[in-house]
Design an enzyme around this catalytic site. Structure first.
Site, PDB file in Angstrom:
ATOM      1  N   LYS A 118     -16.190  30.285 -14.173  1.00 26.96           N
ATOM      2  CA  LYS A 118     -16.093  28.938 -14.736  1.00 26.96           C
ATOM      3  C   LYS A 118     -17.287  28.029 -14.461  1.00 26.96           C
ATOM      4  CE  LYS A 118     -11.688  27.840 -13.628  1.00 26.96           C
ATOM      5  NZ  LYS A 118     -10.324  27.322 -13.824  1.00 26.96           N
ATOM      6  N   GLU A 188     -10.254  26.094  -7.178  1.00 24.99           N
ATOM      7  CA  GLU A 188     -11.518  25.848  -7.896  1.00 24.99           C
ATOM      8  C   GLU A 188     -11.420  24.577  -8.745  1.00 24.99           C
ATOM      9  OE1 GLU A 188     -13.261  29.416  -9.744  1.00 24.99           O
ATOM     10  OE2 GLU A 188     -12.257  30.581  -8.192  1.00 24.99           O
ATOM     11  N   HIS A 192     -13.469  20.426  -8.494  1.00 22.26           N
ATOM     12  CA  HIS A 192     -14.075  19.584  -9.537  1.00 22.26           C
ATOM     13  C   HIS A 192     -13.656  18.119  -9.423  1.00 22.26           C
ATOM     14  CE1 HIS A 192     -15.901  22.657 -12.152  1.00 22.26           C
ATOM     15  NE2 HIS A 192     -14.892  23.429 -11.819  1.00 22.26           N
TER      16      HIS A 192
HETATM   17  P1  NAD Z   1      -5.557  34.263  -7.282  1.00 21.39           P
HETATM   18  O1  NAD Z   1      -5.839  33.416  -6.099  1.00 21.39           O
HETATM   19  O2  NAD Z   1      -4.178  34.243  -7.859  1.00 21.39           O
HETATM   20  O3  NAD Z   1      -5.887  35.794  -6.942  1.00 21.39           O
HETATM   21  C1  NAD Z   1      -7.107  36.191  -6.404  1.00 21.39           C
HETATM   22  C2  NAD Z   1      -7.019  37.675  -6.033  1.00 21.39           C
HETATM   23  O4  NAD Z   1      -8.301  38.090  -5.566  1.00 21.39           O
HETATM   24  C3  NAD Z   1      -6.023  37.984  -4.922  1.00 21.39           C
HETATM   25  O5  NAD Z   1      -5.314  39.163  -5.252  1.00 21.39           O
HETATM   26  C4  NAD Z   1      -6.906  38.235  -3.703  1.00 21.39           C
HETATM   27  O6  NAD Z   1      -6.323  39.147  -2.765  1.00 21.39           O
HETATM   28  C5  NAD Z   1      -8.123  38.852  -4.375  1.00 21.39           C
HETATM   29  N1  NAD Z   1      -9.330  38.746  -3.545  1.00 21.39           N
HETATM   30  C6  NAD Z   1      -9.812  37.666  -2.896  1.00 21.39           C
HETATM   31  N2  NAD Z   1     -10.920  38.001  -2.197  1.00 21.39           N
HETATM   32  C7  NAD Z   1     -11.124  39.324  -2.393  1.00 21.39           C
HETATM   33  C8  NAD Z   1     -12.074  40.275  -1.931  1.00 21.39           C
HETATM   34  N3  NAD Z   1     -13.074  39.901  -1.116  1.00 21.39           N
HETATM   35  N4  NAD Z   1     -11.970  41.559  -2.327  1.00 21.39           N
HETATM   36  C9  NAD Z   1     -10.967  41.951  -3.155  1.00 21.39           C
HETATM   37  N5  NAD Z   1     -10.053  41.103  -3.665  1.00 21.39           N
HETATM   38  C10 NAD Z   1     -10.118  39.819  -3.259  1.00 21.39           C
HETATM   39  O7  NAD Z   1      -6.673  33.933  -8.391  1.00 21.39           O
HETATM   40  P2  NAD Z   1      -6.431  33.491  -9.910  1.00 21.39           P
HETATM   41  O8  NAD Z   1      -5.787  32.157  -9.933  1.00 21.39           O
HETATM   42  O9  NAD Z   1      -5.827  34.642 -10.652  1.00 21.39           O
HETATM   43  O10 NAD Z   1      -7.953  33.244 -10.431  1.00 21.39           O
HETATM   44  C11 NAD Z   1      -8.940  34.250 -10.521  1.00 21.39           C
HETATM   45  C12 NAD Z   1     -10.210  33.644 -11.112  1.00 21.39           C
HETATM   46  O11 NAD Z   1     -10.051  33.379 -12.508  1.00 21.39           O
HETATM   47  C13 NAD Z   1     -10.655  32.317 -10.499  1.00 21.39           C
HETATM   48  O12 NAD Z   1     -12.016  32.366 -10.184  1.00 21.39           O
HETATM   49  C14 NAD Z   1     -10.414  31.313 -11.594  1.00 21.39           C
HETATM   50  O13 NAD Z   1     -11.296  30.218 -11.565  1.00 21.39           O
HETATM   51  C15 NAD Z   1     -10.654  32.154 -12.827  1.00 21.39           C
HETATM   52  N6  NAD Z   1     -10.040  31.567 -14.021  1.00 21.39           N
HETATM   53  C16 NAD Z   1     -10.791  31.460 -15.161  1.00 21.39           C
HETATM   54  C17 NAD Z   1     -10.251  30.886 -16.305  1.00 21.39           C
HETATM   55  C18 NAD Z   1     -11.043  30.792 -17.579  1.00 21.39           C
HETATM   56  O14 NAD Z   1     -10.506  30.369 -18.587  1.00 21.39           O
HETATM   57  N7  NAD Z   1     -12.312  31.160 -17.605  1.00 21.39           N
HETATM   58  C19 NAD Z   1      -8.932  30.413 -16.304  1.00 21.39           C
HETATM   59  C20 NAD Z   1      -8.190  30.566 -15.145  1.00 21.39           C
HETATM   60  C21 NAD Z   1      -8.750  31.133 -14.008  1.00 21.39           C
END
Ligand code: NAD
Length: 325
Positions: A118, A188, A192
């Site tokens: 993002k 995240e 912001h």
């Molecule tokens: P979340 O917190 O629900 O899950 C994160 C996962 O990553 C967990 O399973 C955690 O164990 C794992 N993780 C963390 N550190 C790790 C490591 N070092 N090695 C392996 N695995 C690891 O996250 P989420 O809410 O699903 O979001 C994921 C990403 O998607 C975020 O960066 C968020 O900003 C992004 N996102 C983007 C959009 C978009 O439209 N572009 C929309 C929503 C979320």
């Protein structure tokens, strides 16, 4: 059949596994979270993996396919045969996604990577890796979620009516039942808010996040975000990044969207008329649907590009996603 891996098995990672379950062209064979990974070349059992994550804290506990590890990404890269990974990882700290990319290159891995990154500054770090990715034989598609992603691509299509694009305004509404389902996304987003940095948001305990959300009745109102839609549209030649604005409202206590997610593209036609195209997402579509669907559409496009010998870094505004059957 495209063999897919998902890094991160939180809110988006698990939704990604659900999205893939009925697909004929893609099969989820590998997944990792912070404490372990799971690999099955014949396809992971979604329910077994989700139960291990929910009940025991890591997919590494999944019977028969799981391995516990504090170095899960590096170990999975070595262990698994995968055509493409969706990186559903937190970008915390802001350099994390670039460091994971470096890990893939250091391991000599070749294939397709897709993220839903993002922040503009995080994407700028990836851009510096462009020549190295090309040399490494990796086709990396960045910014392939909803925003950036689906809406950025829609803006690119909409811009074609104009001789000059004056503004691209993205406004998103997100409704989720509880913030714990998408911890990284919410942290995240907090980063912001005025007065917060990425490092501060990363350092917040779960209780501190909950206390902040209590004060706002579960609502996060985000304005003028540092969102990579701007750099993606600039790189695609649509308009300067200063003409791109992103903001929205996230309700962490209600699955209904607080407003309809939309992108408005205003420009001047060759006849001199000023007009605005608006693309609005259906209110029934969740954040997970609008992120994971495009991510795999871009992963399929990435596989086809790679087969044609195209490697390096591309954004969701440069490539059309392909529908995964
Ligand atoms: P979340 O917190 O629900 O899950 C994160 C996962 O990553 C967990 O399973 C955690 O164990 C794992 N993780 C963390 N550190 C790790 C490591 N070092 N090695 C392996 N695995 C690891 O996250 P989420 O809410 O699903 O979001 C994921 C990403 O998607 C975020 O960066 C968020 O900003 C992004 N996102 C983007 C959009 C978009 O439209 N572009 C929309 C929503 C979320």
């Amino acid at each position: 059949m495209i063999k897919v891996g998902v890094l991160g098995f939180g809110g988006l990672g698990q939704a990604a596994a659900q999205v893939l379950a009925p697909k004929q062209e893609m099969c989820l064979v590998a997944a990792a979270d912070k404490a372990g990974y799971a690999y099955d070349p014949d396809g992971l059992d979604l329910h077994r993996c989700a139960a291990a994550y929910r009940d025991q804290g890591s997919i590494g506990h999944a019977a028969g396919v799981g391995t516990l590890s504090t170095n899960s990404i590096a170990e999975l890269i070595q262990a698994a045969e995968v055509d493409g990974y969706f990186l559903a990882l937190p970008n915390l700290p802001n350099t994390f996604m670039a460091s994971v990319t470096q890990q893939f290159m250091d391991a000599g891995w070749q294939g397709v990577l897709v993220d839903a990154l993002k922040r503009t500054s995080a994407m700028e770090q990836l851009l510096t890796l462009r020549p190295a990715l090309q040399k490494a034989g990796i086709t990396y598609l960045t910014g392939c979620g909803a925003t950036p992603g689906l809406l950025t691509a829609a803006a690119t299509v909409a811009a074609q009516s104009y001789a000059e694009v004056h503004s691209v305004t993205i406004t998103f509404g997100v409704g989720i039942v509880n913030w714990e389902a998408y911890r990284a996304t919410i942290r995240e987003d907090i980063a912001h808010l005025p007065g917060f940095t990425v490092d501060q948001a990363k350092a917040m305990t779960d209780d501190e996040v909950a206390a902040l959300l209590d004060k706002t009745n579960g609502i996060l109102k985000l304005e003028n975000m540092e969102h990579a839609d701007d750099i993606m549209l600039e790189l695609a030649g649509i308009c300067g990044r200063d003409r791109v604005t992103v903001g929205g409202i996230v309700d962490t206590r209600n699955p209904e969207k607080p407003l309809s997610t939309n992108v408005q593209v205003t420009g001047r036609t060759f006849e001199g008329k000023i007009s605005t195209h608006t693309f609005t997402l259906g209110d029934e579509t969740s954040m997970a649907a609008n992120v994971c669907g495009p991510a795999f559409g871009y992963l399929k496009a990435g596989v086809n590009l790679r087969q044609k010998g195209i490697t390096g870094l591309l954004t969701a505004a440069e490539v059309m996603p392909q529908f995964v059957c």
